[in-house]
Design a protein around this motif. Sequence first.
Motif, PDB file in Angstrom:
ATOM      1  N   LEU A 420      -3.941 -10.519  11.361  1.00 26.60           N
ATOM      2  CA  LEU A 420      -2.794  -9.611  11.397  1.00 26.60           C
ATOM      3  C   LEU A 420      -1.742 -10.024  10.376  1.00 26.60           C
ATOM      4  O   LEU A 420      -1.212  -9.194   9.631  1.00 26.60           O
ATOM      5  N   SER A 421      -1.459 -11.320  10.341  1.00 25.67           N
ATOM      6  CA  SER A 421      -0.466 -11.835   9.407  1.00 25.67           C
ATOM      7  C   SER A 421      -0.904 -11.637   7.957  1.00 25.67           C
ATOM      8  O   SER A 421      -0.106 -11.222   7.102  1.00 25.67           O
ATOM      9  N   ASN A 422      -2.180 -11.913   7.674  1.00 22.24           N
ATOM     10  CA  ASN A 422      -2.683 -11.755   6.308  1.00 22.24           C
ATOM     11  C   ASN A 422      -2.591 -10.305   5.842  1.00 22.24           C
ATOM     12  O   ASN A 422      -2.142 -10.027   4.726  1.00 22.24           O
ATOM     13  N   THR A 423      -3.026  -9.393   6.700  1.00 21.39           N
ATOM     14  CA  THR A 423      -2.992  -7.980   6.332  1.00 21.39           C
ATOM     15  C   THR A 423      -1.563  -7.508   6.122  1.00 21.39           C
ATOM     16  O   THR A 423      -1.266  -6.794   5.149  1.00 21.39           O
ATOM     17  N   CYS A 424      -0.673  -7.896   7.026  1.00 20.87           N
ATOM     18  CA  CYS A 424       0.727  -7.508   6.902  1.00 20.87           C
ATOM     19  C   CYS A 424       1.347  -8.066   5.625  1.00 20.87           C
ATOM     20  O   CYS A 424       2.127  -7.381   4.941  1.00 20.87           O
ATOM     21  N   ASN A 425       0.980  -9.286   5.287  1.00 21.92           N
ATOM     22  CA  ASN A 425       1.515  -9.909   4.074  1.00 21.92           C
ATOM     23  C   ASN A 425       1.088  -9.141   2.825  1.00 21.92           C
ATOM     24  O   ASN A 425       1.902  -8.876   1.930  1.00 21.92           O
ATOM     25  N   VAL A 426      -0.190  -8.763   2.761  1.00 28.30           N
ATOM     26  CA  VAL A 426      -0.686  -8.022   1.602  1.00 28.30           C
ATOM     27  C   VAL A 426      -0.023  -6.649   1.518  1.00 28.30           C
ATOM     28  O   VAL A 426       0.446  -6.237   0.449  1.00 28.30           O
ATOM     29  N   ILE A 427       0.024  -5.934   2.629  1.00 25.58           N
ATOM     30  CA  ILE A 427       0.620  -4.595   2.626  1.00 25.58           C
ATOM     31  C   ILE A 427       2.092  -4.655   2.231  1.00 25.58           C
ATOM     32  O   ILE A 427       2.564  -3.871   1.392  1.00 25.58           O
ATOM     33  N   THR A 428       2.822  -5.592   2.807  1.00 23.90           N
ATOM     34  CA  THR A 428       4.252  -5.709   2.525  1.00 23.90           C
ATOM     35  C   THR A 428       4.489  -6.117   1.078  1.00 23.90           C
ATOM     36  O   THR A 428       5.392  -5.590   0.410  1.00 23.90           O
TER      37      THR A 428
END
Length: 443
Positions: A420-428
């Motif tokens: 979740l954190s990795n995906t959010c980091n990339v999207i943001t």
Amino acid sequence: MKGIKKIICICCSLIVITSLVGCNGVKDKSSSLSDITSIKFKDFSKDISEDRIYSTIEKLSAKDDARITGFDGEKDAASYISKEFKDMGLSVDEQEFPVTAFKCNDVEVKIDIPESKVVESKALTFSKETPKEGLTSEVVNGYMGTQTDLEKAKVKDKLVIIQRGGDTFKNKTERATAMGAVGVIFFDPNSEEPLSATLVEPTKIPAVTISKADAEYLNSTIITSKKGLKATLKVDSQCIDSKSKNIIATLKSKKKDAKTLIVGAHYDGVDTPAANDNASGISTVMESARILSKKNLDCNIKFIAFGAEEIGLVGSNYYVQSLNSDDLQNTIAMINADMVGIGDNLCVYTMDSSKDSLTADLAVSCMNNFQYDNRRDESNRSDHVAFEAAGIPVAYFEYGPFVDYHTDKDTADKINKENLSNTCNVITSLCNEIGNNPERFSK
């Protein structure tokens, strides 16, 4: 089948693309003019609360049949998401559209010969109901459900077992109908449980799914039993008119005539808790919105929670169809998140590998920058499809593999918080990069 199973169908016609193949991706021509591999992407990992994302997933998937389109669970989720976006200070609009809700009250597959046995099953969305007493018939193996397979199986007036793959459930069911079958029993060779799936539109014969193990048992019995195999299929179902909606939250740029970046995820689910598919995606998008809401970017960002994805990408299709030519021209890209909580590889998809995608290439560069295991591939099975078909560059994020897809095992306890954190980091990070340089990344 446990409880009441409810699934939805759209009341307008849609074109569903059924191919799914792999690709290596194609470099956008403009990427040679702007070397995206040299970009130093901002790392937002310290701003991200993976516990908050997880808590939202738990809330959205707290019960079975959590968010089936057109029913109370989806409506409650829409209200919750809308309030959360408003609390972030975003401007929120709700785009409502009609759907036809499919409700299955009960389903049963009962073996009569050579032994009495009830097999766990699920009705496919749009499955035709049976008479109250059910349909009793000989059962035959239709293999992959091709024309040749069904001809060899002599399916007329019989129930036919068909393996998933190679073609849609709809096409296989219609093929069996045309050859005189009275019902179809599907199974997924990669699923240990009956699969939740859709026929896209109502069919003339009932269609259900069973587990891989039960299908193997039935197919083996067909071969070994001297008495053959007979079963009774019962489906109690109905359709009702209902509505779904898209929740559109806008982070407005102070720049005049600013372009728009879209970040989306569907919030509906099939008749399961639907934690990974797709409470994980919408919860991750909401966390990204929370972080970005504090920034002043040079483009607008629309965070969209799509309804009715599970019945044929209905919400995203409806949204794209509502855009005029100026809206389409003004849209920089669409970023999509679907099933991002389980798996060990973060994949970025586009629909068509033959077309250039600077957005997807930018996504790969960002994942490489953060040293996340990633893969570039192709898919037409989520809400990016309508955008790419309209000429808007896309990047669709999904973690995999995910073995509990569309089963009752899709629960929050399986979710990996680091994903979740990795995906959010990339999207943001992508939104930040594009938002600060919209002209550079515009199509």
